[in-house]
Design an enzyme around this catalytic site. Structure first.
Site, PDB file in Angstrom:
ATOM      1  N   ASP A 178       1.801  18.667 -66.792  1.00 44.71           N
ATOM      2  CA  ASP A 178       2.592  19.747 -66.083  1.00 44.71           C
ATOM      3  C   ASP A 178       3.283  19.190 -65.076  1.00 44.71           C
ATOM      4  OD1 ASP A 178       1.199  20.281 -63.280  1.00 44.71           O
ATOM      5  OD2 ASP A 178      -0.340  19.352 -64.756  1.00 44.71           O
ATOM      6  N   SER A 179       4.734  20.056 -65.084  1.00 38.18           N
ATOM      7  CA  SER A 179       5.456  19.797 -64.018  1.00 38.18           C
ATOM      8  C   SER A 179       5.935  18.487 -63.899  1.00 38.18           C
ATOM      9  CB  SER A 179       4.792  20.239 -62.697  1.00 38.18           C
ATOM     10  OG  SER A 179       5.854  20.338 -61.747  1.00 38.18           O
ATOM     11  N   ALA A 180       5.712  17.580 -62.881  1.00 37.14           N
ATOM     12  CA  ALA A 180       6.098  16.207 -62.565  1.00 37.14           C
ATOM     13  C   ALA A 180       5.368  15.393 -64.040  1.00 37.14           C
ATOM     14  CB  ALA A 180       5.862  15.641 -61.411  1.00 37.14           C
TER      15      ALA A 180
END
Length: 321
Positions: free
Chosen positions: A160-162
């Protein structure tokens, strides 16, 4: 290939709206105004330390620490999990916060419903390590799974995200080094672009509940230390043709919807099978807050169904799912 995008309408629920307001009031100011100094970045580690109490793994989940030498990880085994199917999970947090504890509950929930085990990776982050080290750690964990005999057709890289950024770069590095790619990639609100100026002009950037996109320019300079003269490592800037099928999710009003939309365009251009779900009114990585955000459970079911379909490991649970 045409971009494949689904819009999940009908939300958000009243609980999700209340949680969005909480994140906007309590969390966004911390991220928006805290200085990006080494001491402040180290202090961000408190989020991970406190998460073991606030967001524990579901009952019955087995946690086994793993050492990769310079960094750590953990096996997450839900009750009755089968070892044939494995999820390599790479947590988000902007490459400077969050960790194994903040994501333990999310990883366990995805693994349980996927009828899989998960290897969650505690890759090194700022201020101790720049992006190049985070990428190398994620790839080392994947290479370790292959060395242990896990079949690539039964490995899904998720993040998720990074961590979504790392999910893509790990598979791309594997292809570039002649190693087999995983069976699929799952990316939740992934960071895929390091061009902050492009994101700043995007209509949803300012509406994000708790991600202050205006800080990403300064963060980029820290992340790319030692890589200034190298080609961009961002997934949207690389040759994506070797990637396996990709499943992405994001909220409709978050800053990193820009990255998901752009990645869909690049995947379509590369001919990579892909699917993006845009969930109406949901915040960044809402799946991690399932419970407070009821839609998170439905989203996790969608993720698990994709993982089961994308892998070849059979199980009795799959037949009943």
């Amino acid at each position: 290939m045409q971009p494949t995008i689904e819009v999940r309408e009908g939300g958000p629920s009243s609980k999700a709206k209340r949680f969005e307001r909480f994140m906007r009031i309590a969390i966004r100011p911390v991220f928006a105004y805290s200085p990006l100094t080494p001491s402040m970045l180290r202090l961000a580690g408190v989020f991970d330390l406190g998460a073991a109490v606030v967001m524990p793994a579901p009952p019955g989940t087995e946690i086994e620490p793993v050492s990769f030498g310079d960094f750590g990880g953990e096996w997450v085994r839900p009750p009755g999990a089968k070892e044939g199917r494995v999820i390599l999970y790479l947590h988000g947090g902007g490459f400077f916060t969050c960790g194994l504890r903040t994501h333990r509950r999310l990883v366990a929930r995805i693994a349980k419903r996927s009828h899989a085990v998960a290897l969650s990776v505690g890759y090194r982050q700022l201020p101790k390590a720049p992006l190049s080290v985070s990428m190398a750690d994620a790839f080392e964990a994947y290479r370790g799974l292959l060395a242990q005999g896990y079949a690539p057709e039964n490995i899904v890289i998720a993040g998720d995200s990074a961590g979504g950024f790392l999910a893509f770069t790990t598979a791309l590095t594997a292809a570039e080094q002649g190693l087999p790619v995983p069976s699929a990639i799952v990316a939740l609100s992934p960071l895929t672009d390091l061009d902050h100026e492009a994101r700043a002009s995007y209509p949803h950037t300012r509406s994000d509940a708790y991600i202050p996109a205006h800080r990403l320019g300064a963060l980029k300079r820290l992340l790319l230390a030692g890589m200034e003269d190298a080609p961009s490592p961002a997934p949207v800037d690389r040759d994506l043709r070797a990637l396996p099928p990709v499943f992405m999710m994001c909220g409709s009003e978050e800053a990193l919807r820009h990255d998901a939309d752009l990645m869909v365009e690049r995947l379509a251009e590369a001919g990579v099978p892909h699917r993006l779900q845009i969930w109406e009114g949901q915040i960044h990585v809402f799946q991690a807050f399932a419970g407070a955000v009821p839609e998170g459970h439905e989203a996790i079911d969608e993720i698990a169904a994709f993982i089961r379909t994308a892998t070849t490991a059979p199980s009795q649970e799959d037949a009943a799912a």
